[in-house]
Design an enzyme around this catalytic site. Structure first.
Site, PDB file in Angstrom:
ATOM      1  N   SER A 260       0.697  -1.137  -0.114  1.00  0.00           N
ATOM      2  CA  SER A 260       0.036   0.010   0.097  1.00  0.00           C
ATOM      3  C   SER A 260       0.853   1.311  -0.040  1.00  0.00           C
ATOM      4  O   SER A 260       1.840   1.246   0.726  1.00  0.00           O
ATOM      5  CB  SER A 260      -0.980  -0.030   1.204  1.00  0.00           C
ATOM      6  OG  SER A 260      -1.536   1.142   1.290  1.00  0.00           O
TER       7      SER A 260
ATOM      8  N   TYR B 139     -12.262  13.716  -1.316  1.00  0.00           N
ATOM      9  CA  TYR B 139     -11.240  13.557  -2.499  1.00  0.00           C
ATOM     10  C   TYR B 139     -11.029  14.728  -3.275  1.00  0.00           C
ATOM     11  O   TYR B 139      -9.987  14.895  -3.771  1.00  0.00           O
ATOM     12  CB  TYR B 139     -12.207  12.838  -3.447  1.00  0.00           C
ATOM     13  CG  TYR B 139     -11.786  12.367  -4.775  1.00  0.00           C
ATOM     14  CD1 TYR B 139     -10.995  11.476  -4.826  1.00  0.00           C
ATOM     15  CD2 TYR B 139     -12.069  13.028  -6.019  1.00  0.00           C
ATOM     16  CE1 TYR B 139     -10.511  10.839  -6.316  1.00  0.00           C
ATOM     17  CE2 TYR B 139     -11.827  12.791  -7.156  1.00  0.00           C
ATOM     18  CZ  TYR B 139     -10.806  11.678  -7.341  1.00  0.00           C
ATOM     19  OH  TYR B 139     -10.343  11.321  -8.495  1.00  0.00           O
TER      20      TYR B 139
ATOM     21  N   LYS C  13      -7.269  16.022  -3.818  1.00  0.00           N
ATOM     22  CA  LYS C  13      -6.594  16.230  -5.327  1.00  0.00           C
ATOM     23  C   LYS C  13      -6.190  17.495  -5.594  1.00  0.00           C
ATOM     24  O   LYS C  13      -5.106  17.818  -6.254  1.00  0.00           O
ATOM     25  CB  LYS C  13      -7.700  15.806  -6.151  1.00  0.00           C
ATOM     26  CG  LYS C  13      -8.055  14.335  -6.373  1.00  0.00           C
ATOM     27  CD  LYS C  13      -6.835  13.566  -6.886  1.00  0.00           C
ATOM     28  CE  LYS C  13      -7.149  11.900  -7.129  1.00  0.00           C
ATOM     29  NZ  LYS C  13      -6.062  11.392  -7.281  1.00  0.00           N
TER      30      LYS C  13
ATOM     31  N   ARG D  58     -13.401   1.629 -12.805  1.00  0.00           N
ATOM     32  CA  ARG D  58     -14.039   1.128 -11.645  1.00  0.00           C
ATOM     33  C   ARG D  58     -14.163   2.142 -10.614  1.00  0.00           C
ATOM     34  O   ARG D  58     -15.190   2.320  -9.851  1.00  0.00           O
ATOM     35  CB  ARG D  58     -13.233   0.105 -10.841  1.00  0.00           C
ATOM     36  CG  ARG D  58     -13.759  -0.588  -9.657  1.00  0.00           C
ATOM     37  CD  ARG D  58     -12.871  -1.412  -9.086  1.00  0.00           C
ATOM     38  NE  ARG D  58     -11.571  -0.924  -8.702  1.00  0.00           N
ATOM     39  CZ  ARG D  58     -10.731  -1.456  -7.691  1.00  0.00           C
ATOM     40  NH1 ARG D  58     -10.917  -3.065  -7.351  1.00  0.00           N
ATOM     41  NH2 ARG D  58      -9.655  -1.043  -7.638  1.00  0.00           N
TER      42      ARG D  58
END
Length: 314
Positions: free
Chosen positions: A73, A165, A169, A200
């Protein structure tokens, strides 16, 4: 000019599927030796499996390329250091890093748990920091590096239900801006890619009739340009459906309003002029804002001094 990566070594995170897979395949097809990193989790970061990265490696090798899998990860800095050490042991250098790994935990801010906010920040932002930190000294020493951060239109412009998110970003844009300045003398170019693609990660977010048009493959050319030896630095490229744009963080010319008790009211009345984009610029660094502000203040002070004191009215 040919965009090739012969003798280059590239690391692509989140490369077990979707856009990352296409990045890895394209780099390998153009001659790069590729590290395919992916712990193969679901798009919300759960459901660990271990086969996705190896499957992409098998595709690359079947096509005649060179690749190795890494299943760690990006949130684990020690594991990223080991990934880079293994890459150096095998190929002796790291030329390209594509920070692509990411997850989604979408909810409106009112309903979002802080753990979901932290996790998304950890994967997108700190994951990119971890990988970049792991390669930075190597790129400095070899005086060559190309790093691509994956930003998003959600970060650049906002998107309903994606505060976590979007924050991550946009933070990557700030990271890119500073690292491009710090890396310049070492020939390390750092750029950002804002993709629009049906993967996805975007299931349920893109209309079905547009999905075929928004293939991940259509984004890949922008990545290749940003990762190539001829790449610009400090550039935000947007890409989707074969269309490419550039995004810019701009600064308006502004207006010196002064200081004093009534400045809030005066500023409110002049806000349209302050925000007028005519004559706006793309600053080369953060100090440009401060320079603009002090220069306007000094100019205003000089104007007042040249006019002289107001005459006394008797």
């Amino acid at each position: 000019m040919s965009i090739d990566f012969k003798e280059r070594v590239a690391i692509v995170t989140g490369a077990g599927g979707g856009l990352g897979r296409q990045h890895a395949l394209a780099l390998a097809a153009r001659g790069a030796k590729v590290v395919v990193n992916d712990p193969a989790v679901s798009r919300d970061g759960s459901g660990l499996t271990t086969t996705a990265a190896q499957q992409v490696v098998d595709e690359i090798r079947h096509a005649g390329g060179e690749a190795i899998a890494n299943k760690a990860s990006v949130t684990d800095f020690d594991a990223m250091q080991k990934m880079v050490a293994d890459t150096m042991s095998r190929w002796g250098r790291v030329d390209v890093l594509i920070n692509n790994a990411g997850i989604l935990r979408d909810r409106t801010f009112a309903k979002m748990e802080l753990d979901d906010f932290r996790l998304v920040m950890d994967v997108h932002l700190m994951g990119s920091v971890n990988c970049t930190k792991a390669v930075w000294d190597i790129m400095q020493q070899q005086r060559y590096g190309r790093i691509v951060m994956t930003t998003s239109s959600s970060g650049l412009y906002g998107n309903f239900g994606q505060s976590n998110y979007a924050a991550a970003k946009m933070a990557l844009v700030g990271l890119m801006q500073t690292l491009s300045i710090e890396g310049k003398k070492y020939n390390i170019h750092v750029n950002a890619l804002a993709p629009t693609a049906a993967t996805r990660m975007t299931e349920g977010l893109i209309q079905d009739n547009l999905a075929d048009m928004l293939s991940p493959e259509a984004v890949v050319p922008a990545m290749l340009v940003l990762a190539h030896e001829s790449a610009p630095t400090r550039t935000i490229l947007c890409a989707g459906a074969g269309t490419f744009e550039a995004a810019h963080i701009t600064l308006t010319e502004g207006l010196h309003v002064g200081v004093g008790i009534d400045v809030p009211e005066r500023l409110a009345g002049l806000l349209d002029r302050v925000t007028d984009r005519n004559g706006s610029i793309v600053p080369e660094a953060g100090n440009v804002q401060g320079n603009n502000e002090t220069e306007q203040a000094v100019a205003a002070s000089n104007r007042r001094a040249s006019i002289g004191p107001s005459p006394t009215v008797l």
